[in-house]
Design a protein around this motif. Structure first.
Motif, PDB file in Angstrom:
ATOM      1  N   GLU A 111      11.000 -20.070  10.693  1.00  0.00           N
ATOM      2  CA  GLU A 111      11.314 -19.244   9.524  1.00  0.00           C
ATOM      3  C   GLU A 111      10.121 -19.338   8.568  1.00  0.00           C
ATOM      4  OE1 GLU A 111      14.787 -19.372   6.160  1.00  0.00           O
ATOM      5  OE2 GLU A 111      15.282 -20.123   8.156  1.00  0.00           O
ATOM      6  N   GLU A 112       9.800 -18.235   7.907  1.00  0.00           N
ATOM      7  CA  GLU A 112       8.607 -18.219   7.064  1.00  0.00           C
ATOM      8  C   GLU A 112       8.651 -19.256   5.944  1.00  0.00           C
ATOM      9  OE1 GLU A 112       5.660 -15.122   4.679  1.00  0.00           O
ATOM     10  OE2 GLU A 112       7.418 -14.336   5.735  1.00  0.00           O
ATOM     11  N   ARG A 113       9.815 -19.458   5.326  1.00  0.00           N
ATOM     12  CA  ARG A 113       9.876 -20.450   4.240  1.00  0.00           C
ATOM     13  C   ARG A 113       9.667 -21.876   4.773  1.00  0.00           C
ATOM     14  NH1 ARG A 113      14.798 -23.190   3.577  1.00  0.00           N
ATOM     15  NH2 ARG A 113      16.407 -22.426   4.999  1.00  0.00           N
ATOM     16  N   ARG A 131      -8.450 -33.633  11.688  1.00  0.00           N
ATOM     17  CA  ARG A 131      -7.935 -33.267  13.006  1.00  0.00           C
ATOM     18  C   ARG A 131      -7.147 -31.969  12.850  1.00  0.00           C
ATOM     19  NH1 ARG A 131      -3.193 -36.238  16.144  1.00  0.00           N
ATOM     20  NH2 ARG A 131      -3.227 -34.958  17.985  1.00  0.00           N
ATOM     21  N   PRO A 132      -7.485 -30.934  13.633  1.00  0.00           N
ATOM     22  CA  PRO A 132      -6.785 -29.649  13.480  1.00  0.00           C
ATOM     23  C   PRO A 132      -5.376 -29.679  14.071  1.00  0.00           C
ATOM     24  CG  PRO A 132      -8.379 -29.502  15.262  1.00  0.00           C
ATOM     25  CD  PRO A 132      -8.544 -30.863  14.634  1.00  0.00           C
ATOM     26  N   VAL A 133      -4.494 -28.902  13.468  1.00  0.00           N
ATOM     27  CA  VAL A 133      -3.152 -28.686  13.991  1.00  0.00           C
ATOM     28  C   VAL A 133      -2.861 -27.190  13.901  1.00  0.00           C
ATOM     29  CG1 VAL A 133      -2.116 -29.307  11.750  1.00  0.00           C
ATOM     30  CG2 VAL A 133      -0.679 -29.249  13.790  1.00  0.00           C
ATOM     31  N   GLN A 134      -2.414 -26.624  15.016  1.00  0.00           N
ATOM     32  CA  GLN A 134      -2.043 -25.216  15.048  1.00  0.00           C
ATOM     33  C   GLN A 134      -0.619 -25.108  14.511  1.00  0.00           C
ATOM     34  OE1 GLN A 134      -4.385 -23.032  16.146  1.00  0.00           O
ATOM     35  NE2 GLN A 134      -5.747 -24.690  16.764  1.00  0.00           N
ATOM     36  N   VAL A 135      -0.422 -24.380  13.425  1.00  0.00           N
ATOM     37  CA  VAL A 135       0.914 -24.179  12.857  1.00  0.00           C
ATOM     38  C   VAL A 135       1.295 -22.722  13.127  1.00  0.00           C
ATOM     39  CG1 VAL A 135       2.379 -24.356  10.810  1.00  0.00           C
ATOM     40  CG2 VAL A 135       0.402 -25.892  11.063  1.00  0.00           C
ATOM     41  N   ILE A 136       2.388 -22.554  13.890  1.00  0.00           N
ATOM     42  CA  ILE A 136       2.791 -21.225  14.354  1.00  0.00           C
ATOM     43  C   ILE A 136       4.255 -20.986  13.996  1.00  0.00           C
ATOM     44  CG2 ILE A 136       3.112 -19.752  16.394  1.00  0.00           C
ATOM     45  CD1 ILE A 136       0.878 -21.490  17.736  1.00  0.00           C
ATOM     46  N   ASN A 137       4.518 -19.841  13.376  1.00  0.00           N
ATOM     47  CA  ASN A 137       5.894 -19.489  13.020  1.00  0.00           C
ATOM     48  C   ASN A 137       6.396 -18.343  13.882  1.00  0.00           C
ATOM     49  OD1 ASN A 137       8.249 -19.715  11.069  1.00  0.00           O
ATOM     50  ND2 ASN A 137       7.765 -17.534  10.954  1.00  0.00           N
ATOM     51  N   LEU A 138       7.594 -18.546  14.452  1.00  0.00           N
ATOM     52  CA  LEU A 138       8.340 -17.516  15.152  1.00  0.00           C
ATOM     53  C   LEU A 138       9.663 -17.386  14.422  1.00  0.00           C
ATOM     54  CD1 LEU A 138       8.969 -15.682  17.678  1.00  0.00           C
ATOM     55  CD2 LEU A 138       9.941 -17.747  18.717  1.00  0.00           C
ATOM     56  N   GLU A 139       9.941 -16.227  13.851  1.00  0.00           N
ATOM     57  CA  GLU A 139      11.210 -16.025  13.139  1.00  0.00           C
ATOM     58  C   GLU A 139      12.379 -16.093  14.116  1.00  0.00           C
ATOM     59  OE1 GLU A 139      12.096 -15.493   9.775  1.00  0.00           O
ATOM     60  OE2 GLU A 139      10.035 -16.116   9.387  1.00  0.00           O
ATOM     61  N   VAL A 140      13.329 -16.988  13.811  1.00  0.00           N
ATOM     62  CA  VAL A 140      14.527 -17.155  14.637  1.00  0.00           C
ATOM     63  C   VAL A 140      15.722 -17.234  13.694  1.00  0.00           C
ATOM     64  CG1 VAL A 140      15.719 -18.600  16.331  1.00  0.00           C
ATOM     65  CG2 VAL A 140      13.209 -18.443  16.388  1.00  0.00           C
ATOM     66  N   LYS A 141      16.674 -16.310  13.856  1.00  0.00           N
ATOM     67  CA  LYS A 141      17.882 -16.362  13.022  1.00  0.00           C
ATOM     68  C   LYS A 141      18.652 -17.637  13.335  1.00  0.00           C
ATOM     69  CE  LYS A 141      18.466 -11.446  12.383  1.00  0.00           C
ATOM     70  NZ  LYS A 141      18.946 -10.257  13.053  1.00  0.00           N
ATOM     71  N   ASP A 142      19.324 -18.173  12.320  1.00  0.00           N
ATOM     72  CA  ASP A 142      20.029 -19.444  12.475  1.00  0.00           C
ATOM     73  C   ASP A 142      21.453 -19.232  12.999  1.00  0.00           C
ATOM     74  OD1 ASP A 142      20.644 -22.090  12.475  1.00  0.00           O
ATOM     75  OD2 ASP A 142      20.541 -22.372  10.308  1.00  0.00           O
ATOM     76  N   ASN A 143      21.524 -18.840  14.282  1.00  0.00           N
ATOM     77  CA  ASN A 143      22.808 -18.796  14.975  1.00  0.00           C
ATOM     78  C   ASN A 143      22.567 -19.282  16.405  1.00  0.00           C
ATOM     79  OD1 ASN A 143      22.242 -16.473  16.784  1.00  0.00           O
ATOM     80  ND2 ASN A 143      22.366 -15.243  14.919  1.00  0.00           N
TER      81      ASN A 143
END
Length: 193
Positions: A111-113, A131-143
């Motif tokens: 979730e974006e927030r 040290r790099p870390v890849q931060v990736i967001n995939l929107e997923v509804k909470d159900n």
């Protein structure tokens, strides 16, 4: 190989979306942990404005027993007891991302927030090792249904990332290809520890 990379999956309460992905990725051999960014753990209650609230660190077992005492029919019907049963087989209790000491190579948020909260937390820690870390967001509804679908999409992403030699240089192409083939937009940032 991505299996050698440390992966985190983060949602709000470390209950549904992050735990579904944690369980699936773990079964597939990935080194994965899961967290929540909320100040407390919230589960649905009898009414939308009356959630069941627990502190991070309260065991999934204790939550399960508490809800069994309150209303076993309701919490069986809405899937919460089944979810807690799954969770307690994966790890002992929900953990808060802000208290995590580990460093990860990849952090998935749902979730974006939550993505913003993870980036804010990483920034507030300051960079010690760069040290790099890849931060990736995939929107997923909470159900429950979306959590299952989201877990499979994250697995698909991990499998694609596993096939590349140089993740840092190929990540943008992987993200573009994933978005094109799955009809989902990802947010991506490289942060540093």
């Amino acid at each position: 190989m991505l299996q050698n990379h440390a992966i985190a999956v983060v949602c709000s309460s470390n209950q549904n979306r992050s735990m579904e992905a944690h369980g699936l990725l773990s079964k597939k051999g990935y080194s994965v942990k899961s967290y929540g960014t909320g100040s407390v753990v919230k589960l649905p209650g009898r009414a939308a404005h009356q959630p069941n609230v627990y502190q991070f660190g309260t065991t999934y077992e204790d939550m399960y027993q508490d809800l069994m005492k309150k209303d076993p029919h309701l919490y069986t019907q809405n899937g919460i007891l089944n979810m807690l049963d799954r969770n307690r087989r994966i790890k002992a209790c929900p953990e808060q991302f802000q208290k995590a000491k580990e460093e990860f190579d990849i952090i998935f948020t749902v979730e974006e927030r939550i993505y913003d909260a993870v980036l804010e937390e990483l920034e507030s820690r300051g960079t010690a090792s760069y040290r790099p870390v890849q931060v990736i967001n995939l929107e997923v509804k909470d159900n429950h249904e979306e959590a299952t679908l989201g877990a499979f999409l994250l697995l698909k992403l991990c499998e694609t990332m596993s096939r590349v030699e140089d993740l840092e240089n190929e990540i943008e192409d992987i993200i573009q290809d994933f978005e094109l083939h799955n009809g989902r937009t990802l947010l991506h940032t490289v942060a540093f520890y």
